[in-house]
Design an enzyme around this catalytic site. Structure first.
Site, short mmCIF file in Angstrom:
data_model
loop_
_atom_site.label_atom_id
_atom_site.label_comp_id
_atom_site.label_asym_id
_atom_site.label_seq_id
_atom_site.Cartn_x
_atom_site.Cartn_y
_atom_site.Cartn_z
N LYS A 204 40.35 38.01 38.84
CA LYS A 204 39.51 38.99 39.55
C LYS A 204 38.52 39.57 38.57
CE LYS A 204 40.07 43.60 41.25
NZ LYS A 204 40.99 44.53 41.86
C1 R5P Z 1 41.14 47.95 39.75
O1 R5P Z 1 41.57 47.24 38.89
C2 R5P Z 1 41.87 48.10 40.94
O2 R5P Z 1 42.82 47.09 40.86
C3 R5P Z 1 41.13 47.96 42.26
O3 R5P Z 1 42.02 47.40 43.16
C4 R5P Z 1 39.94 47.08 42.19
O4 R5P Z 1 39.01 47.64 41.35
C5 R5P Z 1 39.35 46.73 43.53
O5 R5P Z 1 38.99 47.84 44.19
P1 R5P Z 1 37.47 48.25 44.39
O6 R5P Z 1 36.89 47.22 45.32
O7 R5P Z 1 37.56 49.60 45.00
O8 R5P Z 1 36.80 48.22 43.05
#
Ligand code: R5P
Length: 293
Positions: A204
């Site tokens: 990710k």
């Molecule tokens: C960050 O590491 C967290 O795992 C969040 O789940 C991630 O950033 C995704 O969330 P957002 O789309 O709000 O950035």
């Protein structure tokens, strides 16, 4: 006699039909074991090859977040349109019914709160046995490449990969970007490739310029985080650009659960990810749903 009938019926061996050739839809995972492939198939749709991961793990560092004040009310509304829940074991066990049948990306690292200036100091907090109990399809481990805690986060990541490999549970390597860390294509090219070489099964990261090059150089699927809340049309454009440049989906939080209509937004994102809607068409779809309510 039932047994005799069954024996006589089992005569059609189709000797003239060659064995079915089996392929696997997840990048870099052709040689994975059956159980791991089963878990990856719960994350990545065999039809589209992509995923909509709903991230609501923000509480592990931020506490109660705008849009996630009542997980027990919010998540059931969004669940039908997401493939995966990315969350902590505490959130899932207390607020999400196990009857939804969603893949679980279990947040497995922790260590700081937003009260700290520096949030890069995390440890592996979840045992693989608990991930198994949660029926996790993957464990999510945050890495802080380029920070002072780079080495310990790499250590946590490799421990999670080693443990997951014993049981066929995938590891999602999360590329974190701290306040002091770059958000350039050069950085993401380095970090995503490092994580893949350590052995993660999916990565990710954030969308950036030259994203297609980052996807090409990463031998496992990449999903993009949403980041800070954007206007809905811009968030859909972000998702559209990412999948057009080769992302295998999104792992999106705030741009879904803080949207004007979170359920409609989840559906619109799914249209982009799974049905190749353009951002413009998906935004029209989002507005149509809102008007019909
Ligand atoms: C960050 O590491 C967290 O795992 C969040 O789940 C991630 O950033 C995704 O969330 P957002 O789309 O709000 O950035």
């Amino acid at each position: 006699m039932a047994e005799k009938d069954a024996y006589q019926a089992s005569k059609n061996y189709h000797e003239d039909v060659p064995p079915i050739k089996q392929t696997f839809h997840v990048k870099g995972m052709h040689h994975a074991d059956w159980g791991l492939k089963d878990r990856l198939s719960r994350i990545f749709s065999p039809r589209s090859g992509r995923t909509v991961m709903l991230a609501f793990d923000h509480g592990y560092i931020m506490g109660s977040t705008t849009g996630l004040e009542r997980l027990d009310l919010v998540i059931p509304e969004l669940a039908p349109h997401a493939d995966v829940f990315m969350a902590t074991r505490g959130a899932i066990r207390t607020c999400v019914p196990p009857t939804f049948g969603k893949a679980i990306a279990l947040r497995a690292t922790a260590g700081s709160s937003i009260l700290q200036d520096d949030v890069t100091d995390e440890v592996l907090a979840v045992d693989i046995e608990d991930a198994i109990r949660m029926n996790a399809s993957c464990v999510a481990v945050q890495t802080f490449i380029g920070s002072k805690d780079e080495k310990s986060s790499i250590d946590s990541l490799n421990k999670a990969i080693n443990a997951g490999n014993r049981y066929g549970i995938a590891t999602l390597g999360v590329v974190a970007v701290g306040k002091q860390m770059e958000r350039t294509a050069r950085f993401f090219l380095l970090a995503t490739r490092m994580l893949a070489e350590f052995g993660v099964h999916l990565v990710k990261t954030y969308y950036c310029e030259d994203f297609g090059k980052i996807v090409a150089a990463c031998p496992v699927p990449i999903v993009i985080a949403g980041g800070k809340k954007l206007p809905e049309d811009e968030a859909l454009t972000l998702a559209y650009r990412a999948v057009s440049d080769g992302a295998a989906g999104v792992d999106m939080g705030r741009n879904i659960f803080q949207a004007g209509d979170p359920a409609a937004m989840t559906q619109a994102i799914a249209k982009v990810v799974h049905e190749n809607y353009t951002d413009k068409d998906a935004f029209g779809f989002y507005n149509d749903i809102r008007q019909k309510r």
